[in-house]
Design a protein around this motif. Structure first.
Motif, PDB file in Angstrom:
ATOM      1  N   LEU A  89       0.846  -1.177   0.000  1.00 27.36           N
ATOM      2  CA  LEU A  89       0.000   0.000   0.000  1.00 27.36           C
ATOM      3  C   LEU A  89       0.888   1.235   0.000  1.00 27.36           C
TER       4      LEU A  89
ATOM      5  N   ILE B 209       0.962   4.608   0.894  1.00 26.63           N
ATOM      6  CA  ILE B 209       0.154   5.533   1.698  1.00 26.63           C
ATOM      7  C   ILE B 209       0.410   6.972   1.264  1.00 26.63           C
TER       8      ILE B 209
ATOM      9  N   ALA C 193       3.273   0.639   3.072  1.00 24.99           N
ATOM     10  CA  ALA C 193       3.009  -0.465   3.998  1.00 24.99           C
ATOM     11  C   ALA C 193       2.949  -1.747   3.202  1.00 24.99           C
TER      12      ALA C 193
ATOM     13  N   MET D  93      -7.413   8.415   3.921  1.00 23.93           N
ATOM     14  CA  MET D  93      -6.015   8.153   4.264  1.00 23.93           C
ATOM     15  C   MET D  93      -5.874   7.838   5.737  1.00 23.93           C
TER      16      MET D  93
ATOM     17  N   ILE E 136      -6.815   4.335   6.543  1.00 23.01           N
ATOM     18  CA  ILE E 136      -5.767   3.355   6.220  1.00 23.01           C
ATOM     19  C   ILE E 136      -4.726   3.309   7.326  1.00 23.01           C
ATOM     20  N   LEU E 137      -4.372   4.511   7.791  1.00 20.00           N
ATOM     21  CA  LEU E 137      -3.380   4.567   8.872  1.00 20.00           C
ATOM     22  C   LEU E 137      -3.880   3.831  10.104  1.00 20.00           C
TER      23      LEU E 137
ATOM     24  N   ILE F 278      -3.526   0.163   9.521  1.00 21.02           N
ATOM     25  CA  ILE F 278      -2.128  -0.247   9.640  1.00 21.02           C
ATOM     26  C   ILE F 278      -1.722  -0.327  11.107  1.00 21.02           C
TER      27      ILE F 278
END
Lengths: 1117, 470
Positions: free
Chosen positions: A573, A575, A581, B1, B4-5, B8
């Motif tokens: 990914l 980012i 990632a 975004m 997504i963080l 993760i």
């Protein structure tokens, strides 16, 4: 300065991103391409001698072209080449020649980057430069195939670029007709061409062989070789294929410094020990960690009955699928793998598809194999009878000194040890009967290709190998699919999967009578394998237990079958531009069946009615890792790369065992058995979790700094020591990139140093636990202690220091010189304890071993012409080891019956009774006693340390010569300084102890021709005495120890790439035929079959390594 | 975004609990688990007997060494190996002799301690079993602990009434000299040797505790209450505590659990696998399929009949009366000497007979000897007890006996079963073997009555003292 920031641009995406609508990797490699140009940008200054009062301009150009690499071009309308001029130059460069020749003429010239000289009219220059033009052209590769997707851009304005279409064509508008156009494409050498006013510029891109070297696969990512601060070597897949073997690990031998590969047993599919920078552990593993496409895989021998002949897990991998192998040696490289890193890490990357036309590639290899060394055969019948008769006579003299010993040898007497001359009427060669020419067939096909979003590599392979010893063979079917797909701007996914099924037929190993190698040594030549009626002969005079192994192999069978699935799936990914990632899930699944069928008629089974024994082992390993990577360049000179990650893994092994005796040969499986049925089964598992990070920083391509840290937990270790932290730091300094550095012949000079701590967790899954073992008493379950718990048990820990220099000289010679110290402490040793505790020893962390060594790797481009190249690669290692501590108060400890370890000594050393030769007066074996005096009494002999099985030097030299499509390469590999014990000699040189009335054993030809017969005779073979009890052939004797040095022509490959015009009509892109030999020639003084033995230096009737000759064809469509 | 963080960071923080890295074995079992429930404790108690099977204990060494060091055995002319050579010549060095007995006995002791201590700590799941079952397990473990320590002092120490302080410091005729370390746990320690008196006291305490915990519910291949009593009788006899010896022997005799063999049943008894209610108070179940079965041939039957390394001395044979059924287990093999058939195998395999640890006849001879020495008549008179055995064996009854006669009878009765050395020692006899020229082979007192402590133990236990004389 500009150039250097370009180097850093490796990490910088933003500035040129719009240029690249293709793949990030393309970009990445493009920048690397730029680096190369800068590296090779030194010009060839050829001096030219030309002198003429009157010379036509055209003639002059022709002369200069002949005497240099320059080519002239000009517009005929613009330049009149028939003009006469004069020139007088001696050893001048091209500039002075042209300056003189054109002086007074209305012409000017311009030397372009690609050695083109553009001649034009003086007045035209300005207008030419001002003009903006559109350049078109077609890009093809060296095979004439158009190349789509090539990046074409203006060097001065990199944002002005296009990509070639499917037919390889492009059209680029240049603001300046004198602009330099750059052509770059993954896998090819980047070219720069000065447009020089031309509107059509078509180029041929050449494949870049060096390119892969420039990015190195390292732990959890890639790194530019240039920025490496650790000790890492790479081996290309095509070099591995030069060794015709079922598994790639055997092919690592000689390919890189610091790595010892030893195949103790040479039957097809067998295992090779790979040891990186020496053995540093006594009770834990010395084997490196293997990672295939991000998945740690199982290694070692398959199954539970792991004798040396058993198949190798790594042979389930098809080496034709391997792109390259990275061998990581020092802590800076491996610390990111923490507790599994001490023995080094080997990363295998498999091939992937490339964007462009779909390629189909076929490879067929067929060949034969023979034994590497068949010297030191057994004595023939005639010599042997004489030997037996002498042995009997000598025994008579010894045991019956009054002289009534005629019974022992007199041919007129039927009793006693009578060996009539008539025995020699038959002289059967058992060696010949038990060995054969092996075969080697390897078929591979792969299809690869891709578009902008997706690429694929699909392969299938079949390998079939028959061994050089009867009853041994190996085959493997394998299939692979590697897929990568760019989902959108942010997400990329991929999967690599290999499924293979391999099958190995094996025979007994070692001291078994049913081992064909041992049987060939131990069976008397007086008896043939078959009777006159063509039946198997089971009367071998009692020799080798009357085991006719041809018959045993015929009726019984031993086989293992492995199904292997290695799979790795990832999602990546993006980012932000700098932050990425990635999650990788990997699994390794192996299902191993090992079956042994003993026919009731077989000599090794007849007494118990035969039987069937089957073990099934299933192994399942999974591994998941999540990483975040951050790349950024600050102010053009500070480059930072940070990785953080987390990983979890689990290992499972289930096994089932069933066996029984008394079998009906018509039902040759478990169902056909009826007695002594046994079953068993269990399971082992272990697990680990890790957190890790590494960071690298470089400043201005001169200063490099790297660090990594890993926190690891493993279920294997004591409850008080589950977690441990490993770390490393490394530094690099490229002196040659300093502005003040001004030595023209040194192209690269870089210093590296690293220090770090890594761990070794290669121990049993439950080694730290207090364990009770299950048994039974009076048919009830019984439990009793097996192992004392050690809650403090922790990793063996290695502190590794590595210093190195990387060099490039004269633009021809590259080299790396490194020195390493690896100090392994907290070594797991069996500490003796008071037996009142209920145990005799406990595994504790207390020993210490130092491995150190010098590694040198050099590569020289001796000749690099367009038609002829010659490269020589040399690497060698000077290793040493020293035991610093063996734990509390321990000065020495034994390592088996023949070796010991002592403080101050090598990792392991031979410790044997000292053979002092043969007494010339009476032919008796002599020994050294404690005073160093010679004695005939074995009881007075003393053990002494006498060398180590570790070599003091090993290395290889490879020459590769290319001449007009012909490629010749050959590698010599050598080892010296090691002592090897050929313990099979104990029986082959029995000095009469195997001469008896009911059965006797053969001796070697050397013995039969050199044994002591007459007083005063100097020889090293004692006189034979039947029923000999002088112990002259005692096991623990230095008599069997030999200098293990050898030099081997390891590989030789002679290939020919057919000219394009021959094959074009068959739609073949590339056709290559080759001959390849493995282990072709061996120089060695050892009396064993093969100087290559296991790292323990001990040879015992093992199947020797094969010499293989193959013929291969490669066709690419 | 941001989403997504979050994902993760979630993946990263998900981490794994410590459970993930705690893996227990499947084939073996974790020590704590092995002692965690009643049924596991029962299995762990069964495991104690597995030790007793081993070659270094009752599989071979204990009965053979106790006989070979005495005068029950000689080197057979048919011998295939020189096993037990040092026992026959009575020469011992700390390098290796008897180290297996030492280490295996302590393995059994520490394993017994695990069971005893687990029961005492009361941290296990009783699985609804009655207290009596738990008590029984503890009683078995206590008895085996006592039995192993008893064997250790028998072999590594001079006997209880030894009084030569020049050979054994502290010897005072009452166990004042060196015994062995008495272990009550399974810790890694470097314990010093207790005095012999201390060891005997601990043994007696353990056995008395065991007697109070045990029932008479299990067969002769397990420890039951009468087993502990019988062993205590033997211990008391060696300690010359005549009253205790007579009392214990008397209680076993009166338990009605055992019967003496007669001339019709005697020979067959030895080839039987096991027979509850016969003469076996305790025998070790020897099952070939057990993983711990001694190396085939290395066991007592294998040594006597397989390798035929050891045989019966002619002199011993001459001591039996004609008609004494006990001679039926000694057979004349001509030139090969006299072979021993106390462990005759099953016709095919020589290694299947249970090793007899203690037999019922011993109870009568202990009661007789104790009553005779103490001038008591607990249960019956010494002469009656003595003659009962003679009678059952088909030998003539005597009209009067003394201690020497009992000693001789004990040799006839227990030949090759490993008791002779200790009888000779407590009677302070020299060791003589007619076949050996040296007379006596060993004059009492001598260091060789006791084994030296192995070099291994001396090296790894700073507090260990060597047996006197070595």
């Amino acid at each position: 300065m500009k150039l250097k920031s370009d180097r850093n641009a490796f990490f910088e995406k933003k500035s040129i991103r719009k240029l690249y609508r293709v793949m990030r990797l393309t970009f990445l490699l493009f920048v690397i391409g730029l680096l190369q140009v800068s590296a090779s940008g030194y010009s060839q200054k050829k001096s030219i001698t030309i002198s003429s009062e009157r010379i036509e301009l055209a003639k002059l150009f022709e002369e200069v072209e002949k005497k240099s690499d320059y080519k002239f071009f000009f517009n005929n309308d613009d330049v009149d080449a028939s003009v006469i001029t004069s020139v007088k130059a001696s050893n001048a460069d091209v500039y002075s020649v042209l300056d003189e020749a054109l002086s007074g003429l209305p012409y000017m010239y311009k030397v372009l980057d690609d050695n083109l000289i553009f001649v034009h009219r003086k007045s035209d220059v300005n207008s030419l430069i001002q003009q903006s033009i559109t350049v078109t052209g077609t890009i093809i590769d060296n095979t004439g195939e158009p190349l789509p997707g090539v990046n074409v851009f203006d060097k001065a304005a990199p944002s002005n670029g296009v990509i070639t279409g499917i037919d390889g064509s492009y059209s680029l508008r240049l603001s300046n007709s004198d602009a330099v156009i750059v052509f770059s494409y993954i896998g090819f050498e980047t070219q720069e061409v000065n447009a020089a006013g031309r509107t059509n510029v078509s180029v041929t891109l050449m494949p870049d062989t060096k390119e892969l070297d420039d990015v190195v696969v390292v732990g959890y990512g890639v790194q530019r070789r240039e920025a490496l601060t650790s000790s890492v070597s790479t081996v290309q897949g095509k070099d591995l294929q030069k060794v015709s073997s079922s598994s790639f690990d055997k092919a690592l031998q000689g390919n890189t410094a610091g790595v010892v590969v030893s195949s103790a047993v040479g039957n097809p599919g067998s295992y090779a020990e790979v040891v990186i920078r020496g053995s540093g552990s006594i009770n834990a593993s010395n084997s490196p960690l293997y990672i295939v496409d991000g998945v740690p895989v199982l290694t070692g021998r398959v199954g539970d009955w792991a004798d040396d002949s058993r198949s190798n897990f790594l042979s389930s991998l098809n080496s034709h699928d391997i792109e390259n192998v990275t061998i990581m040696k020092d802590a800076a490289a491996t610390a990111i793998y923490g507790s599994r890193a001490s023995n080094g890490v080997i990363i295998i990357t498999t091939k992937s598809g490339k964007q462009g036309k779909t390629k189909v590639s076929f490879n067929v290899e067929k060949g034969v194999s023979t034994l590497t060394n068949a010297k030191n055969k057994n004595a023939n019948s005639e010599d042997l009878v004489k030997y037996f008769q002498d042995a009997s006579r000598n025994a008579g003299e010894l045991y019956d000194p009054n002289g009534n010993y005629a019974d022992w040898y007199d041919p007129m007497v039927d009793q006693g040890l009578y060996f009539p001359n008539s025995l020699a009427d038959t002289n059967f060669d058992w060696w010949d009967a038990y060995t054969q020419d092996g075969t080697y067939d390897n078929y591979n096909v792969n299809i690869s290709g891709g578009d902008e979003k997706t690429n694929f590599f699909v392969s299938a392979g079949y390998l079939n190998q028959e061994g050089t010893v009867v009853g041994t063979s190996f085959d493997r079917f394998s299939g692979r699919v590697n897929l990568n797909h760019q989902l959108n701007k942010y997400i990329k996914i991929g999967n690599n999967t290999q499924i293979s099924r391999s099958k190995q037929n094996y025979v007994y190993d070692g001291w078994a009578w049913a081992n064909p190698v041992a049987a060939s040594f131990w069976t008397l030549p007086f008896y043939s394998s078959h009777t006159e009626d063509g039946e198997y002969n089971h009367d071998l005079g009692g020799s080798n237990g009357n085991y006719n192994v041809l018959h045993i192999n015929d009726v019984s069978s031993m086989q293992n079958r492995t199904v292997s699935i290695v799979n790795s799936t990832y999602v990546e990914l993006a980012i932000t531009d700098n932050l990425k990632a990635k999650s990788v899930f990997g699994l390794d699944w192996k299902d191993v069946d090992d079956d042994q069928y003993f026919d009731p008629s077989a000599a090794n089974a007849s007494s118990w009615g035969g039987g069937y024994y089957a073990v099934n082992n299933k192994y399942y390993k999974w591994n998941i890792s999540n990483t975040l990577t951050y790349n950024k360049i600050f102010n053009g000179v500070h480059s930072l790369n940070v990785l953080v990650g987390q990983e979890a893994r689990e290992y499972n092994n289930w096994w089932l065992y069933a066996g029984a005796s008394k079998i009906d040969p018509d039902i040759p499986n478990l169902d056909g058995t009826s007695d002594e049925q046994e079953v068993g089964g269990s399971r082992i598992e272990n697990s680990g979790i890790s957190y890790f990070s590494n960071a690298s920083y470089s400043f201005d391509s001169r200063y490099y700094l790297g660090a990594s840290i890993r926190r690891d937990a493993s279920s294997k270790f004591g409850s008080d020591n589950k977690w441990a932290t490993f770390s490393s730091v490394s530094l690099g300094y490229t002196l040659s990139n300093e502005d003040f550095f001004n030595v023209s012949w040194i192209n690269n000079l870089k210093f590296r140093a690293s220090y770090g701590e890594t761990g070794n967790s290669g121990i049993d899954s439950y080694a730290s636990k207090g364990l009770y073992q299950a048994d039974k008493y009076n048919s009830n379950l019984a439990l009793y202690p097996k192992q004392i718990e050690n809650n403090m048990m922790r990793w063996e820990s290695a502190k590794t220091t590595n210093v190195g220099v990387d060099l490039m000289l004269f633009n021809r010679i590259t080299g790396t010189v490194e020195y390493y110290w690896r100090n392994t402490h907290d070594l797991l040793v069996d500490a003796e304890i008071s037996q009142t505790s209920g145990q005799s020893s406990i595994l504790v962390n207390s020993g210490e071993i130092l491995n150190e060594g010098l590694e040198v790797a050099l590569s020289s481009q001796n000749i690099k012409g367009s038609n002829f190249t010659w490269t020589t690669d040399i690497n060698f290692t000077l290793p040493s080891s020293e035991i610093i501590s063996l734990g509390d108060d321990m000065e020495e400890m034994s390592n088996g019956s023949y070796q010991k370890r002592r403080i101050g000594g090598n990792y392991t050393e031979w410790n044997l009774f000292q053979f002092a030769g043969v007494n010339p007066d009476n032919g008796m074996a002599l020994w050294y006693d404690e005073n160093g005096e010679k004695t005939e009494n074995y009881g007075d002999a003393v053990r002494e340390y006498c060398g180590s099985p570790e070599p003091t030097l090993y290395g290889s030299m490879t020459n590769t010569i290319n001449f007009k499509g012909i490629e010749l390469s050959f590698m010599f590999y050598g080892v010296t300084g090691n002592e090897v014990m050929f313990s099979e000699r104990i029986y082959r040189e029995h000095d009469g102890s195997d001469v008896g009335a009911s059965s006797s054993g053969p001796v070697t030809e050397y013995v039969a021709q050199n044994y002591w017969t007459t007083p005063g005779q100097i020889t090293d073979v004692p006189k034979p005495i039947a029923y000999n009890d002088t112990q002259s052939n005692e096991w623990v004797s230095s008599r069997w120890l030999e200098d293990g040095s050898y030099l081997r022509l390891k590989t030789l490959k002679l290939g020919y790439t057919l000219p394009k015009k021959w094959i074009e009509k068959a739609f073949i892109n590339n056709a290559n035929i080759y001959f390849q030999g493995t282990n072709l020639l061996t120089w060695s003084n050892v009396s064993g079959l093969d100087p290559e033995v296991g790292t323990n230096g001990y040879s015992y009737n093992a199947v020797p390594n094969a010499r293989t000759f193959i013929f291969g064809v490669n066709l690419d469509f | 975004m941001k989403k997504i963080l979050y994902i993760i960071s979630f993946i990263f923080l998900l981490g794994c609990s410590e459970d993930f890295i705690d893996r227990n074995p499947f084939g073996d079992i974790d020590k704590d688990q092995a002692l965690s429930t009643y049924s596991k404790l029962e299995s762990s108690t069964n495991g104690l007997y597995v030790y007793l099977m081993r070659t270094d204990l009752y599989g071979a060494f204990i009965p053979i060494s106790g006989s070979a060091k005495g005068d029950d055995l000689i080197r057979n002319t048919a011998a295939e190996t020189d096993r037990y050579e040092s026992e026959l010549t009575m020469t011992f060095f700390p390098t290796s002799t008897a180290s297996g007995l030492w280490s295996n006995a302590y393995q059994a002791i520490t394993s017994a301690n695990n069971v005893i201590n687990a029961i005492d700590a009361n941290g296990f799941d009783p699985q609804n079993e009655p207290q009596s079952s738990i008590d029984n397990l503890k009683g078995e473990a206590l008895t085996i602990r006592a039995l192993m320590h008893f064997n250790l002092v028998n072999f590594f120490s001079q006997h209880y009434t030894f009084s030569d302080a020049t050979l054994e410091e502290g010897a005072d005729g009452n166990g004042g000299h060196l015994g062995v370390p008495y272990k009550f746990n399974s810790e890694i320690e470097e314990p010093a040797r207790n005095t012999l008196k201390e060891v005997y006291d601990y043994i007696i305490t353990d056995l008395e505790n065991a007697i109070s915990l045990l029932e008479n519910t299990k067969g002769c291949v397990y420890i039951s209450q009468t087993t502990a009593k019988a062993l205590l009788a033997r211990v008391a006899l060696y300690k010359e505590d005549w009253a205790l010896a007579a009392k214990m022997a008397d209680e076993v005799i009166k338990s009605n659990r055992y019967n003496l063999l007669d001339v019709d049943t005697y020979t067959n008894y030895w080839s039987l696998k096991r027979e509850n209610g016969s003469e076996s108070i305790f025998e070790i179940n020897m099952d070939l399929s057990d993983g711990n079965f001694p190396g085939r041939g290395e066991d007592i039957g294998g040594i006597y009949l397989g390798y035929e390394d050891l045989g019966a001395p002619v002199g011993l044979l001459g001591m039996y009366e004609a008609g004494d059924i006990r001679t039926s287990v000694i057979k004349d093999n001509g030139a090969d000497g006299y072979s021993i058939y106390k462990y005759p195998g099953d016709g095919v395999n020589k290694s299947v007979n249970n090793t007899k640890v203690i037999r019922f006849s011993e109870m009568y001879l202990i009661r007789a000897e104790s009553n005779l020495r103490a001038s008591t008549s607990v249960g019956d008179t010494p002469l009656n007890d003595f003659n009962l055995i003679r009678n059952k064996r088909g030998a003539s009854e005597l009209s009067s006996i003394d201690a020497e006669i009992i000693l001789n009878e004990r040799q006839l009765e227990f030949a090759f079963e490993g008791l002779r050395l200790f009888d000779l020692a407590r009677y302070k006899k020299d060791i003589d073997r007619p076949e050996i020229a040296q007379k006596p082979l060993v004059a009492y007192p001598d260091k060789s009555f006791a084994y030296p402590i192995s070099e291994y133990e001396m090296r790894n236990n700073q507090n260990m003292e060597q047996t006197g004389g070595y």
